[in-house]
Design a protein around this motif. Structure first.
Motif, PDB file in Angstrom:
ATOM      1  N   HIS A 255    -110.739  30.248  -6.007  1.00 43.91           N
ATOM      2  CA  HIS A 255    -111.478  29.770  -7.180  1.00 43.91           C
ATOM      3  C   HIS A 255    -111.751  30.932  -8.134  1.00 43.91           C
ATOM      4  O   HIS A 255    -111.967  32.070  -7.713  1.00 43.91           O
ATOM      5  CB  HIS A 255    -112.797  29.141  -6.746  1.00 43.91           C
ATOM      6  CG  HIS A 255    -112.639  28.070  -5.709  1.00 43.91           C
ATOM      7  ND1 HIS A 255    -112.227  26.784  -6.010  1.00 43.91           N
ATOM      8  CD2 HIS A 255    -112.803  28.099  -4.355  1.00 43.91           C
ATOM      9  CE1 HIS A 255    -112.160  26.075  -4.891  1.00 43.91           C
ATOM     10  NE2 HIS A 255    -112.503  26.852  -3.877  1.00 43.91           N
ATOM     11  N   ALA A 256    -111.740  30.618  -9.414  1.00 41.00           N
ATOM     12  CA  ALA A 256    -112.029  31.615 -10.448  1.00 41.00           C
ATOM     13  C   ALA A 256    -113.511  31.554 -10.799  1.00 41.00           C
ATOM     14  O   ALA A 256    -114.001  30.535 -11.281  1.00 41.00           O
ATOM     15  CB  ALA A 256    -111.182  31.346 -11.687  1.00 41.00           C
ATOM     16  N   LEU A 257    -114.212  32.657 -10.548  1.00 41.38           N
ATOM     17  CA  LEU A 257    -115.662  32.699 -10.780  1.00 41.38           C
ATOM     18  C   LEU A 257    -116.042  33.504 -12.009  1.00 41.38           C
ATOM     19  O   LEU A 257    -117.216  33.566 -12.357  1.00 41.38           O
ATOM     20  CB  LEU A 257    -116.362  33.303  -9.551  1.00 41.38           C
ATOM     21  CG  LEU A 257    -116.111  32.632  -8.204  1.00 41.38           C
ATOM     22  CD1 LEU A 257    -116.986  33.279  -7.134  1.00 41.38           C
ATOM     23  CD2 LEU A 257    -116.361  31.131  -8.276  1.00 41.38           C
ATOM     24  N   TYR A 306    -121.692  41.664  -3.636  1.00 41.41           N
ATOM     25  CA  TYR A 306    -120.980  40.400  -3.516  1.00 41.41           C
ATOM     26  C   TYR A 306    -119.867  40.241  -4.552  1.00 41.41           C
ATOM     27  O   TYR A 306    -119.922  40.793  -5.641  1.00 41.41           O
ATOM     28  CB  TYR A 306    -121.976  39.245  -3.648  1.00 41.41           C
ATOM     29  CG  TYR A 306    -123.079  39.345  -2.615  1.00 41.41           C
ATOM     30  CD1 TYR A 306    -122.820  39.049  -1.280  1.00 41.41           C
ATOM     31  CD2 TYR A 306    -124.358  39.780  -2.948  1.00 41.41           C
ATOM     32  CE1 TYR A 306    -123.815  39.152  -0.313  1.00 41.41           C
ATOM     33  CE2 TYR A 306    -125.349  39.893  -1.987  1.00 41.41           C
ATOM     34  CZ  TYR A 306    -125.069  39.583  -0.676  1.00 41.41           C
ATOM     35  OH  TYR A 306    -126.054  39.697   0.290  1.00 41.41           O
ATOM     36  N   GLY A 307    -118.889  39.425  -4.188  1.00 41.32           N
ATOM     37  CA  GLY A 307    -117.732  39.176  -5.039  1.00 41.32           C
ATOM     38  C   GLY A 307    -116.539  40.006  -4.605  1.00 41.32           C
ATOM     39  O   GLY A 307    -116.677  40.988  -3.872  1.00 41.32           O
ATOM     40  N   HIS A 308    -115.356  39.635  -5.059  1.00 48.85           N
ATOM     41  CA  HIS A 308    -114.141  40.335  -4.649  1.00 48.85           C
ATOM     42  C   HIS A 308    -114.150  41.800  -5.059  1.00 48.85           C
ATOM     43  O   HIS A 308    -113.449  42.625  -4.473  1.00 48.85           O
ATOM     44  CB  HIS A 308    -112.903  39.639  -5.226  1.00 48.85           C
ATOM     45  CG  HIS A 308    -112.757  39.819  -6.707  1.00 48.85           C
ATOM     46  ND1 HIS A 308    -113.323  38.952  -7.619  1.00 48.85           N
ATOM     47  CD2 HIS A 308    -112.118  40.766  -7.450  1.00 48.85           C
ATOM     48  CE1 HIS A 308    -113.048  39.358  -8.845  1.00 48.85           C
ATOM     49  NE2 HIS A 308    -112.316  40.438  -8.774  1.00 48.85           N
ATOM     50  N   ASN A 309    -114.951  42.128  -6.059  1.00 54.33           N
ATOM     51  CA  ASN A 309    -115.088  43.525  -6.477  1.00 54.33           C
ATOM     52  C   ASN A 309    -116.513  44.051  -6.318  1.00 54.33           C
ATOM     53  O   ASN A 309    -116.834  45.129  -6.823  1.00 54.33           O
ATOM     54  CB  ASN A 309    -114.601  43.712  -7.924  1.00 54.33           C
ATOM     55  CG  ASN A 309    -115.383  42.854  -8.915  1.00 54.33           C
ATOM     56  OD1 ASN A 309    -116.303  42.128  -8.536  1.00 54.33           O
ATOM     57  ND2 ASN A 309    -115.008  42.925 -10.181  1.00 54.33           N
ATOM     58  N   GLY A 310    -117.339  43.303  -5.609  1.00 55.60           N
ATOM     59  CA  GLY A 310    -118.706  43.765  -5.377  1.00 55.60           C
ATOM     60  C   GLY A 310    -119.521  43.897  -6.649  1.00 55.60           C
ATOM     61  O   GLY A 310    -120.349  44.804  -6.780  1.00 55.60           O
ATOM     62  N   ALA A 311    -119.325  42.987  -7.599  1.00 52.83           N
ATOM     63  CA  ALA A 311    -119.965  43.111  -8.910  1.00 52.83           C
ATOM     64  C   ALA A 311    -121.470  42.917  -8.879  1.00 52.83           C
ATOM     65  O   ALA A 311    -122.183  43.437  -9.749  1.00 52.83           O
ATOM     66  CB  ALA A 311    -119.350  42.102  -9.884  1.00 52.83           C
ATOM     67  N   PHE A 312    -121.992  42.188  -7.858  1.00 54.57           N
ATOM     68  CA  PHE A 312    -123.409  41.844  -7.851  1.00 54.57           C
ATOM     69  C   PHE A 312    -124.096  42.389  -6.605  1.00 54.57           C
ATOM     70  O   PHE A 312    -123.630  42.194  -5.486  1.00 54.57           O
ATOM     71  CB  PHE A 312    -123.577  40.326  -7.936  1.00 54.57           C
ATOM     72  CG  PHE A 312    -123.062  39.761  -9.231  1.00 54.57           C
ATOM     73  CD1 PHE A 312    -123.744  40.001 -10.414  1.00 54.57           C
ATOM     74  CD2 PHE A 312    -121.892  39.025  -9.277  1.00 54.57           C
ATOM     75  CE1 PHE A 312    -123.280  39.497 -11.619  1.00 54.57           C
ATOM     76  CE2 PHE A 312    -121.409  38.522 -10.473  1.00 54.57           C
ATOM     77  CZ  PHE A 312    -122.103  38.764 -11.656  1.00 54.57           C
ATOM     78  N   ALA A 313    -125.225  43.030  -6.823  1.00 57.99           N
ATOM     79  CA  ALA A 313    -125.894  43.780  -5.763  1.00 57.99           C
ATOM     80  C   ALA A 313    -126.773  42.919  -4.873  1.00 57.99           C
ATOM     81  O   ALA A 313    -127.077  43.321  -3.747  1.00 57.99           O
ATOM     82  CB  ALA A 313    -126.732  44.905  -6.371  1.00 57.99           C
ATOM     83  N   THR A 314    -127.194  41.752  -5.331  1.00 56.65           N
ATOM     84  CA  THR A 314    -128.117  40.931  -4.550  1.00 56.65           C
ATOM     85  C   THR A 314    -127.654  39.474  -4.529  1.00 56.65           C
ATOM     86  O   THR A 314    -126.914  39.020  -5.412  1.00 56.65           O
ATOM     87  CB  THR A 314    -129.547  40.969  -5.116  1.00 56.65           C
ATOM     88  OG1 THR A 314    -129.572  40.289  -6.385  1.00 56.65           O
ATOM     89  CG2 THR A 314    -130.031  42.413  -5.287  1.00 56.65           C
TER      90      THR A 314
END
Length: 411
Positions: A255-257, A306-314
């Motif tokens: 899925h595209a998020l 979180y995310g495929h590139n770790g964009a979000f810290a919490t």
């Protein structure tokens, strides 16, 4: 436990040692455990990892110095390993480039295609072989060692070099003879036995099915009020279970998020741009552009960022992004990325964000949309996801070994 792959205890113990032994890296300076560590809930705690050439663990990992310094960040976030031994797992990696399949006659559709050896007994065993071939993860740069040189010629040619390294260490040789009935002498050990041992370790080590949610589901044990409200939202109004379905909370689809783009990207020979096209990189189908595999939510509270590139810290900001990706994209800042300082890579870390046309392409490819959820409801969703944390996550069957047979340092 019937839902998980059966594993041999002797093979799992051998896999534990291999998992933490830098002997499997080209330059003997990084192990599987460096980026999937017990102390970091089977991840590394970074948005984008620092691979071979780096020093230390997690947020304290440094990018090395002099000729050993890293030349590139790892393009994607290190995924957690929880419950990957579940029998339902059929596809792995963020872009799904490893799948159970008969396409090449070896049981898998993988980057090695027909060159993947016969005899790997699970998708986890197959998966374990590919970080060993990746230049910036474990193999090292061309010219630095015989493993990466062989891989540069063909993806499978580095594996025999590693197998010989391992089997000629007397302690390892004896352990393989003990663990595998068909191995009579160390000389018979190949990369297949190494992969199967690593797979046995990962499959048995990271089982986690004792969360408060499991107690609710099996025995009717009540969840805390906020988590119960979050459960109802998760399976109802918030529609999280549309993609996070089943016992592992993943549909194993793509899925595209619309996650904020940064980092070196997963470039291809014919597409050197610092972008990550996700599933399209495997299928070459335009409709798969910027789509990534749905991660499991088991122990998700422990596996930030979180995310495929770790964009979000919490968890809160990751859920908030799902609820309104356009607003989240607009408010995201470069400082939100958990990237240890690498001065010589700083210019390129966010270069893709200056490409107006690429950003527009990514913005158009979106499989989620705005959903009205109040601040209290958001907190309840977080509470429910925390209720997916196993009670015994810090007590693993084998854990991290104090030493490995190669004598190399253990991270």
């Amino acid at each position: 436990m019937d839902d998980f792959l059966p594993t041999d205890p002797a093979q799992a113990r051998l896999g534990q040692l291999l998992f933490y032994d830098p002997i499997l890296s080209g330059n003997r300076n990084i192990s599987c455990g460096t980026c999937h560590h017990h102390s970091l809930a089977s991840g590394d705690g970074l948005s984008l990892g620092i691979g071979e050439g780096g020093r230390g663990l997690g947020k304290d990992r440094t990018p090395g110095t002099g000729p050993d310094q890293i030349r590139k960040r790892i393009p994607r976030n290190a995924p957690a390993l929880w419950n990957l031994g579940h029998k339902s797992i059929r596809v792995l990696f963020h872009d799904g480039r490893l799948e159970i399949s008969d396409q090449y006659g070896n049981g898998f559709d993988s980057p090695a295609e027909e060159w993947l050896p016969q005899g790997l007994n699970s998708i986890l065993a197959a998966q374990a072989l590919f970080p060993l071939t990746a230049q910036f993860e474990m193999a090292g740069n061309v010219g630095e060692n015989d493993v990466t040189g062989a891989v540069h010629d063909r993806i499978d040619l580095g594996w025999p070099v590693l197998a010989k390294r391992v089997r000629t260490i007397p302690e390892y040789g004896a352990l393989f003879v003990e663990a595998f009935a068909h191995i009579d002498t160390p000389a018979e050990v190949t990369i297949v036995e190494i992969g199967n041992a690593l797979g046995a370790f990962m499959a048995s080590e990271w089982i986690s099915i004792d969360s408060p949610y499991d107690a609710w589901q099996r025995h009717g044990a009540p969840l805390p009020p906020a988590a119960e409200r979050g459960r109802q939202l998760f399976f109802g109004k918030a529609a999280c279970s549309t993609c996070h379905a089943g016992p592992l909370f993943t549909d194993q689809e793509f899925h595209a998020l619309g996650l904020p783009a940064f980092g070196p990207g997963r470039t291809r020979i014919f597409d050197p741009m610092p972008r990550d096209v996700g599933r399209m990189g495997e299928t070459d189908r335009i409709e798969d552009a910027y789509r990534f595999r749905t991660p499991s939510l088991r122990n998700v509270a422990l596996t930030a960022p979180y995310g495929h590139n770790g964009a979000f810290a919490t968890l809160e900001v990751m859920i908030r992004h799902h609820l309104n990706p356009a607003v989240s994209q607009a408010s995201w800042q470069e400082a939100d990325a958990g990237l240890p300082a690498v001065p010589w890579l700083a210019v390129s870390d966010f270069a893709i964000r200056q490409d107006r046309l690429e950003m527009a392409r990514q913005a158009r490819r979106l499989d989620i949309g705005p959903l009205p959820v109040s601040g209290t409801e958001l907190s309840d969703l977080v509470a429910f996801m925390r209720a997916l944390t196993g009670k015994n996550v810090t007590t693993r069957p084998l854990g991290r070994p104090d030493r490995v047979p190669s004598g190399l340092p253990v991270d």
